[in-house]
Scaffold this motif. Structure first.
Motif, PDB file in Angstrom:
ATOM      1  N   VAL A 163       0.876  -1.272  -0.351  1.00 29.46           N
ATOM      2  CA  VAL A 163       0.048   0.477   0.000  1.00 29.46           C
ATOM      3  C   VAL A 163       0.979   1.366   0.138  1.00 29.46           C
ATOM      4  CG1 VAL A 163      -1.766   1.591   0.974  1.00 29.46           C
ATOM      5  CG2 VAL A 163      -2.370  -1.136   0.725  1.00 29.46           C
ATOM      6  N   ALA A 164       2.259   1.518   0.941  1.00 29.33           N
ATOM      7  CA  ALA A 164       2.436   2.278   1.084  1.00 29.33           C
ATOM      8  C   ALA A 164       3.615   2.891  -0.259  1.00 29.33           C
ATOM      9  CB  ALA A 164       3.614   2.278   1.868  1.00 29.33           C
ATOM     10  N   ARG A 183      -3.632   2.172  10.005  1.00 24.82           N
ATOM     11  CA  ARG A 183      -1.877   2.080  10.445  1.00 24.82           C
ATOM     12  C   ARG A 183      -1.855   0.435  10.924  1.00 24.82           C
ATOM     13  NH1 ARG A 183       2.944   4.188   8.490  1.00 24.82           N
ATOM     14  NH2 ARG A 183       2.157   5.969   8.374  1.00 24.82           N
ATOM     15  N   LEU A 184      -1.659  -0.287  10.713  1.00 22.54           N
ATOM     16  CA  LEU A 184      -1.619  -1.272  11.028  1.00 22.54           C
ATOM     17  C   LEU A 184      -0.997  -1.028  12.638  1.00 22.54           C
ATOM     18  CD1 LEU A 184      -1.566  -3.793   9.259  1.00 22.54           C
ATOM     19  CD2 LEU A 184      -3.336  -2.546   9.795  1.00 22.54           C
ATOM     20  N   ASP A 185      -0.988  -2.478  13.840  1.00 22.86           N
ATOM     21  CA  ASP A 185      -0.027  -1.764  15.169  1.00 22.86           C
ATOM     22  C   ASP A 185       1.358  -2.209  14.280  1.00 22.86           C
ATOM     23  OD1 ASP A 185      -2.319  -1.879  15.914  1.00 22.86           O
ATOM     24  OD2 ASP A 185      -2.669  -3.830  17.138  1.00 22.86           O
ATOM     25  N   SER A 186       1.806  -2.670  12.951  1.00 23.75           N
ATOM     26  CA  SER A 186       3.023  -3.535  13.096  1.00 23.75           C
ATOM     27  C   SER A 186       3.781  -2.062  12.191  1.00 23.75           C
ATOM     28  CB  SER A 186       2.801  -4.824  11.679  1.00 23.75           C
ATOM     29  OG  SER A 186       2.492  -4.179  10.135  1.00 23.75           O
ATOM     30  N   GLY A 187       3.139  -1.447  11.812  1.00 24.62           N
ATOM     31  CA  GLY A 187       3.771  -0.380  11.065  1.00 24.62           C
ATOM     32  C   GLY A 187       2.917  -0.180   9.989  1.00 24.62           C
ATOM     33  N   ASP A 188       2.532  -0.589   9.249  1.00 24.59           N
ATOM     34  CA  ASP A 188       2.411  -0.875   7.593  1.00 24.59           C
ATOM     35  C   ASP A 188       1.241  -0.206   7.728  1.00 24.59           C
ATOM     36  OD1 ASP A 188       4.696  -2.485   7.779  1.00 24.59           O
ATOM     37  OD2 ASP A 188       3.351  -4.191   8.102  1.00 24.59           O
ATOM     38  N   VAL A 204      -8.506   4.264  -4.375  1.00 26.89           N
ATOM     39  CA  VAL A 204      -8.159   4.330  -2.886  1.00 26.89           C
ATOM     40  C   VAL A 204      -6.496   2.865  -3.234  1.00 26.89           C
ATOM     41  CG1 VAL A 204      -9.105   2.722  -0.576  1.00 26.89           C
ATOM     42  CG2 VAL A 204     -10.635   4.413  -1.980  1.00 26.89           C
ATOM     43  N   TYR A 205      -6.286   2.096  -2.001  1.00 24.65           N
ATOM     44  CA  TYR A 205      -5.355   1.165  -2.223  1.00 24.65           C
ATOM     45  C   TYR A 205      -5.857   0.504  -0.937  1.00 24.65           C
ATOM     46  CZ  TYR A 205      -2.927   2.695  -6.661  1.00 24.65           C
ATOM     47  OH  TYR A 205      -2.673   2.795  -7.610  1.00 24.65           O
ATOM     48  N   SER A 206      -5.665  -0.972  -1.017  1.00 21.99           N
ATOM     49  CA  SER A 206      -6.078  -1.522  -0.080  1.00 21.99           C
ATOM     50  C   SER A 206      -5.454  -2.852   0.056  1.00 21.99           C
ATOM     51  CB  SER A 206      -7.855  -2.410   0.179  1.00 21.99           C
ATOM     52  OG  SER A 206      -8.460  -1.074   0.841  1.00 21.99           O
ATOM     53  N   GLY A 207      -4.848  -3.126   1.269  1.00 15.96           N
ATOM     54  CA  GLY A 207      -3.849  -4.661   1.110  1.00 15.96           C
ATOM     55  C   GLY A 207      -4.045  -5.619   0.716  1.00 15.96           C
ATOM     56  N   ASP A 208      -4.078  -6.158  -0.207  1.00 14.42           N
ATOM     57  CA  ASP A 208      -4.262  -7.683  -0.924  1.00 14.42           C
ATOM     58  C   ASP A 208      -3.328  -8.769  -0.182  1.00 14.42           C
ATOM     59  OD1 ASP A 208      -4.182  -9.723  -2.338  1.00 14.42           O
ATOM     60  OD2 ASP A 208      -4.304  -8.317  -4.311  1.00 14.42           O
ATOM     61  N   TRP A 209      -4.433  -9.594   1.181  1.00 13.77           N
ATOM     62  CA  TRP A 209      -3.543 -10.616   1.419  1.00 13.77           C
ATOM     63  C   TRP A 209      -3.381 -12.046   1.504  1.00 13.77           C
ATOM     64  CZ3 TRP A 209      -6.340 -15.263   3.079  1.00 13.77           C
ATOM     65  CH2 TRP A 209      -7.071 -15.711   0.680  1.00 13.77           C
ATOM     66  N   THR A 210      -3.455 -11.730   0.096  1.00 13.75           N
ATOM     67  CA  THR A 210      -2.548 -13.099  -0.874  1.00 13.75           C
ATOM     68  C   THR A 210      -1.360 -12.506  -1.416  1.00 13.75           C
ATOM     69  OG1 THR A 210      -3.743 -12.423  -3.109  1.00 13.75           O
ATOM     70  CG2 THR A 210      -4.402 -13.611  -1.431  1.00 13.75           C
ATOM     71  N   GLY A 211      -0.713 -11.689  -1.333  1.00 14.38           N
ATOM     72  CA  GLY A 211       0.145 -10.804  -1.354  1.00 14.38           C
ATOM     73  C   GLY A 211       0.687  -9.982  -2.750  1.00 14.38           C
ATOM     74  N   LYS A 284      -4.506  17.716   6.725  1.00 13.45           N
ATOM     75  CA  LYS A 284      -4.439  17.058   7.573  1.00 13.45           C
ATOM     76  C   LYS A 284      -4.986  15.048   7.452  1.00 13.45           C
ATOM     77  CE  LYS A 284      -1.487  19.745   9.372  1.00 13.45           C
ATOM     78  NZ  LYS A 284      -2.041  21.409   8.523  1.00 13.45           N
ATOM     79  N   THR A 285      -3.448  14.708   6.615  1.00  9.75           N
ATOM     80  CA  THR A 285      -4.869  12.976   6.440  1.00  9.75           C
ATOM     81  C   THR A 285      -4.555  11.812   8.029  1.00  9.75           C
ATOM     82  OG1 THR A 285      -2.903  12.299   4.973  1.00  9.75           O
ATOM     83  CG2 THR A 285      -4.088  10.816   6.149  1.00  9.75           C
ATOM     84  N   ILE A 286      -6.404  11.551   8.496  1.00 10.30           N
ATOM     85  CA  ILE A 286      -6.889  10.850   9.112  1.00 10.30           C
ATOM     86  C   ILE A 286      -6.340   9.550   8.864  1.00 10.30           C
ATOM     87  CG2 ILE A 286      -8.678  10.717  10.403  1.00 10.30           C
ATOM     88  CD1 ILE A 286      -8.215  13.700  10.050  1.00 10.30           C
ATOM     89  N   GLU A 287      -5.978   9.468  10.469  1.00 13.25           N
ATOM     90  CA  GLU A 287      -5.135   8.327  10.327  1.00 13.25           C
ATOM     91  C   GLU A 287      -6.036   7.060  10.885  1.00 13.25           C
ATOM     92  OE1 GLU A 287      -0.630   6.887  10.615  1.00 13.25           O
ATOM     93  OE2 GLU A 287      -0.904   6.449  12.049  1.00 13.25           O
ATOM     94  N   TRP A 288      -6.254   6.037  11.199  1.00 17.11           N
ATOM     95  CA  TRP A 288      -6.756   5.546  11.656  1.00 17.11           C
ATOM     96  C   TRP A 288      -5.973   3.779  12.469  1.00 17.11           C
ATOM     97  CZ3 TRP A 288     -11.955   6.309  12.785  1.00 17.11           C
ATOM     98  CH2 TRP A 288     -13.139   7.241  12.022  1.00 17.11           C
ATOM     99  N   SER A 289      -6.258   3.571  13.402  1.00 14.46           N
ATOM    100  CA  SER A 289      -5.413   1.977  14.240  1.00 14.46           C
ATOM    101  C   SER A 289      -6.297   1.255  13.781  1.00 14.46           C
ATOM    102  CB  SER A 289      -4.434   2.471  15.951  1.00 14.46           C
ATOM    103  OG  SER A 289      -6.330   2.497  16.097  1.00 14.46           O
ATOM    104  N   GLU A 290      -4.941   0.241  13.636  1.00 18.55           N
ATOM    105  CA  GLU A 290      -6.044  -0.858  14.203  1.00 18.55           C
ATOM    106  C   GLU A 290      -7.151  -0.742  15.035  1.00 18.55           C
ATOM    107  OE1 GLU A 290      -4.581  -5.991  14.268  1.00 18.55           O
ATOM    108  OE2 GLU A 290      -2.697  -4.441  14.055  1.00 18.55           O
ATOM    109  N   ALA A 291      -6.703  -0.892  16.203  1.00 17.56           N
ATOM    110  CA  ALA A 291      -7.933  -1.127  17.188  1.00 17.56           C
ATOM    111  C   ALA A 291      -9.182  -0.840  17.104  1.00 17.56           C
ATOM    112  CB  ALA A 291      -7.323  -0.094  18.359  1.00 17.56           C
TER     113      ALA A 291
END
Length: 320
Positions: A163-164, A183-188, A204-211, A284-291
């Motif tokens: 995504v980044a 932003r995930l807990d891993s920082g990704d 929009v870009y979303s992470g592809d769980w399959t890689g 300012k970009t709004i950032e949401w946490s994993e939680a």
């Protein structure tokens, strides 16, 4: 230094692949009330009623589902040349080509994930036939008054292996601005929402769980009201279209939504997002946490599992 923001005016069109061309064509023309305005090879060009350009969707018969080319209209000829120079400097350029029906000279390139894209400025505006001439001259086509009445293409959500990396390309090369992100807990980064104008988001870009690379999460069409989306749910129910999730309201971007699968297997969203505009020049970009995202959507509905696992074309995930 001239800012790249607004060099891309808006999303122009998206090419959608389908392994069931006839049923997909029925979905878009009969249920969404889009009109076929051209046919070329194995592709039909479809127009949403208030889109000023020649076509909104290029529907292409293909062995599998997924997205073909995403079209971006530049804001001027000078803006087009600036973005082409930036794309070529990034090493992602392919070259100039004939853009096809309704388009002039077009430059082809890919994002880091391999999604094919076109950028162009010359564009033929939609001219309605006498049969479909609107009563109001500031409207592109006659209001269909049937089906879902999809007004225009709103946004496209791509899946990406990184995504980044894709986000940096959109921001630094195409001039998009990120309005919200996860932003995930891993920082990704798990997702980023970009605007090219005052809309809250266009791409929009979303992470592809399959890689995997080069896949589609969904394309979205704008409706006039929330009630249109409620009506759409009944129309899809009566016509055997799989409703994946909704109607409901997203927390991110506050979009009222409905997600379905068209007959070719691609996820389609209907949204009412026009009330939210980004007017602040120093947003300012709004950032949401994993939680925070684990809490679900705006009114508490948990995000359905397939929203994270279904993408097109289909591929096997880790461990499959």
């Amino acid at each position: 230094m001239v800012s790249a923001f607004r060099d891309v005016a808006h999303l122009g069109f998206v090419e959608l692949y389908t392994p069931d061309f006839d049923k997909s064509l029925w979905f878009f023309t009969e249920l969404l009330a889009m009109r076929e305005v051209a046919r070329e090879g194995n592709s039909a060009y479809l127009h949403a009623w208030d889109d000023y350009e020649h076509h909104t969707i290029k529907l292409t018969a293909h062995e599998t589902s997924g997205a073909g080319c995403l079209g971006l209209r530049a804001s001027s000829e000078e803006a087009l040349q600036r973005r082409v120079a930036a794309i070529e400097a990034s090493g992602r350029g392919i070259g100039w080509h004939d853009g096809g029906p309704g388009m002039g000279k077009t430059y082809a390139f890919t994002d880091p994930d391999g999604h094919p894209m076109d950028i162009y400025y010359e564009s033929a505006w939609h001219v309605p036939t006498e049969e479909f001439r609107p009563a109001l001259k500031n409207q592109a086509d006659r209001f269909p008054g049937r089906g879902v009445n999809a007004r225009r293409l709103d946004h496209v959500n791509f899946l990406g292996a990184d995504v980044a990396e894709n986000g940096r390309f959109v921001e630094e090369v195409l001039g998009g601005k990120p309005t919200e992100q996860i932003r995930l807990d891993s920082g990704d980064l798990a997702g980023q929402w970009f605007t090219f104008s005052n809309k809250s988001y266009d791409l929009v870009y979303s992470g592809d769980w399959t890689g995997s690379s080069g896949r589609l999460h969904h394309i979205s069409f704008a409706t006039d009201t929330r009630e249109d989306i409620l009506k759409a749910a009944d129309i899809f129910l009566e016509n055997g279209i799989h409703i994946e999730t909704g109607p409901h309201k997203h927390a991110i971007q506050q979009t009222f939504f409905l997600y379905v699968y068209e007959p070719g297997g691609n996820r389609i969203e209907f949204c009412n997002a026009g009330a939210r505009l980004i007017l602040a020049p120093d947003w300012k970009t709004i950032e949401w946490s994993e939680a925070e995202r684990a809490k679900g959507q705006a009114w508490g509905m948990k995000t359905i599992d397939t929203f994270h696992t279904h993408g097109t074309p289909p591929v096997s995930g880790p461990g499959d």
